[in-house]
Design a protein around this motif. Structure first.
Motif, PDB file in Angstrom:
ATOM      1  N   ASP A   1      24.306 -25.142  13.741  1.00 44.37           N
ATOM      2  CA  ASP A   1      23.700 -26.477  13.843  1.00 44.37           C
ATOM      3  C   ASP A   1      24.708 -27.555  13.455  1.00 44.37           C
ATOM      4  O   ASP A   1      24.759 -28.631  14.051  1.00 44.37           O
TER       5      ASP A   1
ATOM      6  N   GLY B   1      22.784 -22.167   8.669  1.00 43.21           N
ATOM      7  CA  GLY B   1      22.686 -23.156   9.738  1.00 43.21           C
ATOM      8  C   GLY B   1      24.017 -23.687  10.214  1.00 43.21           C
ATOM      9  O   GLY B   1      24.092 -24.820  10.717  1.00 43.21           O
TER      10      GLY B   1
ATOM     11  N   CYS C   1      29.586 -21.982   6.129  1.00 45.32           N
ATOM     12  CA  CYS C   1      30.092 -22.947   7.101  1.00 45.32           C
ATOM     13  C   CYS C   1      31.600 -23.126   6.966  1.00 45.32           C
ATOM     14  O   CYS C   1      32.331 -23.078   7.958  1.00 45.32           O
TER      15      CYS C   1
ATOM     16  N   ALA D   1      20.647 -19.801  16.077  1.00 43.37           N
ATOM     17  CA  ALA D   1      20.329 -21.164  16.507  1.00 43.37           C
ATOM     18  C   ALA D   1      19.451 -21.119  17.769  1.00 43.37           C
ATOM     19  O   ALA D   1      19.202 -20.047  18.335  1.00 43.37           O
TER      20      ALA D   1
ATOM     21  N   THR E   1      21.476 -25.397  21.179  1.00 42.34           N
ATOM     22  CA  THR E   1      22.488 -25.506  20.124  1.00 42.34           C
ATOM     23  C   THR E   1      23.538 -24.421  20.273  1.00 42.34           C
ATOM     24  O   THR E   1      24.740 -24.671  20.096  1.00 42.34           O
TER      25      THR E   1
ATOM     26  N   GLY F   1      19.489 -17.521   9.515  1.00 42.66           N
ATOM     27  CA  GLY F   1      18.903 -17.861   8.221  1.00 42.66           C
ATOM     28  C   GLY F   1      18.849 -16.658   7.298  1.00 42.66           C
ATOM     29  O   GLY F   1      18.829 -15.511   7.743  1.00 42.66           O
TER      30      GLY F   1
ATOM     31  N   ALA G   1      23.587 -16.438  12.556  1.00 44.59           N
ATOM     32  CA  ALA G   1      23.086 -17.712  12.041  1.00 44.59           C
ATOM     33  C   ALA G   1      21.577 -17.804  12.242  1.00 44.59           C
ATOM     34  O   ALA G   1      21.064 -18.733  12.872  1.00 44.59           O
TER      35      ALA G   1
END
Length: 252
Positions: free
Chosen positions: A194, A191, A90, A112, A116, A166, A164
């Motif tokens: 998000d 994430g 992030c 996502a 989102t 996971g 993104a």
């Protein structure tokens, strides 16, 4: 001086976030055709590395592995290896967007849910207007859609492919198609979309500084408790793990 800390077979370079970003900046400027794969390694990734042979190969061949997780940092320091700081997916993504706004870098975002994803793109357009978003796709695609997504990324040729979906799904996707993606750098960021969209609230800075971001996220999302069980297991195993020579290094 040893330039990396080895945690359960994975070599984590002793790099700060700024130093890691400089490496990526240099990769973009070199215009090499080979994809540079960045793996943000957290305790879950390290534990999966022990039994997932394909993931082991992916990480060993990655261009850069960063220490994404306070558990990684704490274990390194207890073992006298002294990783300088967390380098999370992030934080890296946000800084890359800031740099990209100055350097006019291009991005493709995969991951996502649809709402989102769309909201994240709106926020990036607003905050980083000189970043070029070449394309995006939500992460809940069907298997039969995957080839079309890969072809779209290839045709667009972004500087950065941000995945993104996971871990380790993102890592497997990047590695599977590394010769077809036509991106300069690909990063799995968990994430992060998000968080940028506001769907998930990131821990306040004081929680981050106290290394309690994991607890804040657990309070925000109690359903994560099963995932959090891996943290004490990782800590115990990592502290008593007998490291061997060799392993992954930075590939530039």
């Amino acid at each position: 001086m040893n330039q990396s800390a080895k945690i359960m077979g994975i070599s984590f370079p002793k790099l700060t976030l700024n130093e890691s970003l400089q490496i990526l900046n240099d990769v973009v400027n070199r215009n090499k055709s080979e994809l540079f794969h960045v793996v943000t390694g957290n305790p879950e990734i390290v534990m999966s590395y022990q039994s997932d042979q394909q993931l082991r190969k992916i990480i060993d061949e990655a261009g850069l592995v960063t220490a994404d997780g306070i558990g990684i940092i704490m274990v390194s320091r207890i073992k006298g290896e002294q990783l300088p700081e967390r380098v999370t997916g992030c934080d890296m993504l946000i800084r890359l967007l800031e740099m990209g706004n100055l350097k006019k870098w291009s991005f493709y975002f995969l991951g996502a849910d649809e709402q989102t994803s769309l909201k994240t793109m709106d926020i990036i357009h607003s905050k980083y207007p000189k970043v070029t978003i070449l394309g995006r796709h939500h992460g809940f695609y069907r298997d039969e859609e995957e080839q079309r997504i890969v072809e779209e990324i290839h045709s667009l040729g972004p500087d950065f492919l941000i995945v993104a979906t996971g871990a380790p799904k993102a890592e497997h996707f990047i590695y599977k198609y590394k010769n077809k993606l036509n991106a300069k750098i690909a990063i799995g960021v968990g994430g992060s979309l998000d968080i940028i969209s506001g769907k998930v609230k990131r821990a306040p800075l004081i929680w981050q500084k106290l290394n309690l971001e994991w607890l804040y996220r657990l309070i925000q999302q109690p359903s994560r408790w099963r995932r959090q069980l891996i943290l004490p297991k990782f800590a115990l195993k990592a502290l008593f793990y007998k490291e061997k020579n060799g392993g992954n290094t930075i590939k530039q």
